[in-house]
Enzyme design. Sequence first.
Site, short mmCIF file in Angstrom:
data_model
loop_
_atom_site.label_atom_id
_atom_site.label_comp_id
_atom_site.label_asym_id
_atom_site.label_seq_id
_atom_site.Cartn_x
_atom_site.Cartn_y
_atom_site.Cartn_z
N TYR A 190 -3.73 4.02 0.08
CA TYR A 190 -4.31 4.44 1.36
C TYR A 190 -5.49 5.38 1.14
O TYR A 190 -6.47 5.33 1.89
CB TYR A 190 -3.23 5.14 2.20
CG TYR A 190 -3.78 5.85 3.41
CD1 TYR A 190 -4.21 5.13 4.53
CD2 TYR A 190 -3.91 7.24 3.42
CE1 TYR A 190 -4.74 5.79 5.63
CE2 TYR A 190 -4.43 7.90 4.52
CZ TYR A 190 -4.85 7.17 5.62
OH TYR A 190 -5.38 7.82 6.71
N CYS A 222 0.84 -1.19 0.00
CA CYS A 222 0.00 0.00 0.00
C CYS A 222 0.88 1.24 0.00
O CYS A 222 1.82 1.34 0.79
CB CYS A 222 -0.90 -0.01 1.24
SG CYS A 222 -2.01 1.40 1.38
N CYS A 223 0.58 2.17 -0.90
CA CYS A 223 1.22 3.48 -0.85
C CYS A 223 0.11 4.52 -0.83
O CYS A 223 -1.03 4.21 -0.48
CB CYS A 223 2.20 3.70 -2.00
SG CYS A 223 1.46 3.77 -3.65
N ALA A 224 0.41 5.76 -1.16
CA ALA A 224 -0.60 6.81 -1.00
C ALA A 224 -1.80 6.61 -1.92
O ALA A 224 -2.95 6.68 -1.48
CB ALA A 224 0.03 8.18 -1.24
#
EC number: 2.9.1.3
Length: 364
Positions: free
Chosen positions: A125, A96-98
């Site tokens: 996210y 998971c990243c932004a």
Amino acid sequence: MQDRQKAQDYRALLLADTPLIDVRAPIEFEQGAMPGAINLPLMMDDERAAVGTCYKRQGADAALALGHRLVCGDIRQQRLEAWKAAYQRFPNGYLCCARGGQRSHIVQRWLQETGIDCPLIEGGYKALRQTAIQATWQLAQKPILLIGGCTGSGKTQLVRQQPNGVDLEGLARHRGSSFGRTLNPQLSQASFENKLAVELLKINARQTLKRWVLEDEGRTIGANHLPECLRERMAQAPIAVVEDPFALRLERLREEYFIRMHHDFTHAYGDEAGWQAYSEYLHHGLFAIRRRLGLQRFAELTDTLDRALAEQLSSGSTDGHMAWLVPLLNEYYDPMYRYQLEKKAANIVFRGTWQEVANWLKAQ
């Protein structure tokens, strides 16, 4: 892997406590993260800042090239080993990243080069955060019943015993008053809201939910504030008020604030440092309301607190604390809560002792 890659049911992911390998920078993670996420950044804060500056000045290609120069060699290998270890520990996890963009794709590709296929969260996210916000708004529309009562009435315990109870103070890691902090630091506002959303989803999923049971709270619990959609619904909700004898309330407060907190501090920090932290905790709670008490009364109660601490340290007795706790309740906490409750008198649907309220809840 292929099925999991396509399974972007965000609510289902949150409900399942799906492990998230969050590759955002630490500062992003601290500002808001999902329950169950572990932070293993692709770039640290300073590296991310440098890449961001490069992006603004020189464009995307230059920023990407700088990122690869910053995360290479031993640094790249160390971070890769951390991601591999996390995936081996949580084989059902997701990257998971932004926003589900380059960072999670880069980490995914590097893992694939080692033979590990780890899916990523499409939308990152931000998508999970939006799902949490929407879930809270939707679930807050269900009927709500509040448990009210003066400090020491056992409201939190009563809420916890309900299958449809949501322990807002537990989620906030704070008990609401000036003495309410715990040894666990409070989460950021976004992380608190995310945790609340997941709790609502879980409780709603495991039963036929007629209504929520919540403690009657103000807008804020320590540093966290309740989502406005929930706060608005709580302001209109019926209230069951616990009215226990004053002596029983004192015993609950003695157990919670003088016995348990002393134990928790000494268990965490050792006898000497724990005692110092416990003493500072009580002094800080009193100091926080000094203006409302008036400086003269604050000074008097502080002296009484000092004597009570000396007695507790020498004999183990917590009786001395009653000499400042009783006037604090009579002069500050009880009048304040009764004033607040009076403004909501039309919402009160039941009054009784703790046990009477518990029995009434069962009959509903």
